[in-house]
Scaffold this active site. Structure first.
Site, short mmCIF file in Angstrom:
data_model
loop_
_atom_site.label_atom_id
_atom_site.label_comp_id
_atom_site.label_asym_id
_atom_site.label_seq_id
_atom_site.Cartn_x
_atom_site.Cartn_y
_atom_site.Cartn_z
N LYS A 230 0.84 -1.21 0.00
CA LYS A 230 0.00 0.00 0.00
C LYS A 230 0.88 1.26 0.00
O LYS A 230 0.62 2.20 -0.74
CB LYS A 230 -0.95 -0.02 1.21
CG LYS A 230 -2.07 -1.04 1.05
CD LYS A 230 -2.86 -1.31 2.31
CE LYS A 230 -3.84 -2.45 2.08
NZ LYS A 230 -4.56 -2.87 3.28
N GLN B 267 -4.43 -1.34 9.54
CA GLN B 267 -4.42 -2.69 8.96
C GLN B 267 -5.04 -3.69 9.94
O GLN B 267 -4.63 -3.77 11.10
CB GLN B 267 -2.96 -3.10 8.63
CG GLN B 267 -2.85 -4.42 7.91
CD GLN B 267 -3.49 -4.42 6.52
OE1 GLN B 267 -3.33 -3.49 5.75
NE2 GLN B 267 -4.25 -5.46 6.20
N ASP C 65 -10.57 3.46 3.89
CA ASP C 65 -10.86 2.03 3.75
C ASP C 65 -12.37 1.81 3.61
O ASP C 65 -12.80 0.75 3.18
CB ASP C 65 -10.36 1.28 5.01
CG ASP C 65 -9.32 0.22 4.69
OD1 ASP C 65 -9.13 -0.07 3.48
OD2 ASP C 65 -8.71 -0.31 5.63
#
Ligand code: NAP
Length: 284
Positions: free
Chosen positions: A53, A97, A120
């Site tokens: 990412k 995460q 997200d």
């Protein structure tokens, strides 16, 4: 029949080139889009995901910060970091995460992220915005699947029947909402579905998001259907594979996504898109 491939790497490249242009335009206006990625603990798969990412951000001209913390970090310490990032004007998107260590409540952490920085798309307010058709952030994996459908000319899905296998909050449910918003007729299947094949055989589009190999086999697919494989599993040889029996299904389907090289790269690409979007909204 041999299905045509929906190439997630090629589509990603195209979208990332657009992201880079938008990033350059914003940077020229004095706003460099910034993403903060937080990793707690040393889960090997998570380490690979966050590295990818951050690298994708750098390659597209976004500013990124990777914050790595020991697994012993407390929930209060993590919440304090999120609070600081919520107030940091150089950061437009925050990604924590998952999974987090067991002593930290995932839900509490996600809800602590400002909805304006929830790139997200996991915050309740993002899920709610998707539900009622308001502006928010779309969860990256289903958003990537929608872009893959768009890339083969399937943007307005009026008259199409889509079957989603899986109902998680991060993939199955938002996927179903996005398909509905695109005017598809949607069926959501899960572990309690009595006859999965009877459902999938009716589908023009099947999205498999289960996490088990060979959940979808050739006999379960209508000839010419579009098959999107979200699953990430390992086969007996340890190689990455999806939920779909690719070799069998490609002989029946009209279009199919490979694993690897399908939904995976698109998920990261849509994270970049959401981050740019967050920065553009902030600069507007
Ligand atoms: P999850 O939370 O474990 O959800 C799995 C879903 O599959 C559940 O809704 C479950 O039903 C359903 N299910 C389980 N067995 C089934 C069966 N035999 N028939 C029909 N449905 C069944 O998983 P997730 O987080 O959504 O992830 C799904 C897969 O996508 C995983 O392989 C994950 O690694 C992958 N993934 C990939 C990406 C990417 O970027 N490519 C991103 C996210 C996830 P119940 O609800 O009834 O238990």
């Amino acid at each position: 029949m041999t299905a045509q491939l929906i190439d997630g790497n090629a589509l990603s490249q195209q979208i990332r080139a657009e992201v880079a242009q938008r990033a350059a335009a914003l940077t020229a206006r004095g706003v460099k889009p910034g993403l903060a990625v937080i990793l707690v603990g040393d889960n090997p798969a998570s380490q690979v995901y966050v590295r990818n990412k951050v690298k994708a951000c750098e390659d597209s001209g976004l500013h990124s910060v990777l914050e790595k913390y020991d697994a012993a970090m407390t929930e209060a310490e993590l919440l304090a970091r999120i609070d600081a990032l919520n107030r940091d004007p150089a950061i437009h998107g925050i990604l924590v995460q998952l999974p987090l260590p067991k002593h930290i409540d995932d839900h509490k952490v996600i809800e602590a992220i400002s909805p304006a920085k929830d790139v997200d798309g996991f915050h309740v307010s993002s899920a709610g915005a998707l539900m009622v058709g308001e502006v928010g952030f779309k969860a990256c994996t289903p958003y990537g699947c929608m872009k893959m459908l768009e890339s083969i000319g399937m943007k307005d899905l009026r008259g199409k029947h889509a079957v989603v296998i899986g109902r998680s909050n991060i993939v199955g449910k938002p996927m179903a909402m996005m398909l509905l918003a695109a005017n598809a007729t949607v069926t959501v299947c899960h572990s309690g579905t009595a006859d999965l094949g009877a459902m999938t055989r009716q589908a023009d589009i099947v999205v498999a998001a289960v996490g088990k190999r060979n959940v979808l086999t050739a006999d379960m697919v209508r000839p010419g259907a579009v098959v999107i494989d979200v699953g990430m599993n390992r086969n007996d040889a340890g190689k990455l594979c999806g939920d779909v029996d690719f070799d069998g299904v490609k002989e029946v389907a009209g279009w199919i996504t490979p694993v690897p090289g399908g939904v995976g790269p698109m998920t990261i690409t849509m994270l970049l898109v959401n981050t740019i979007e967050a920065a553009e909204r902030c600069a507007a």
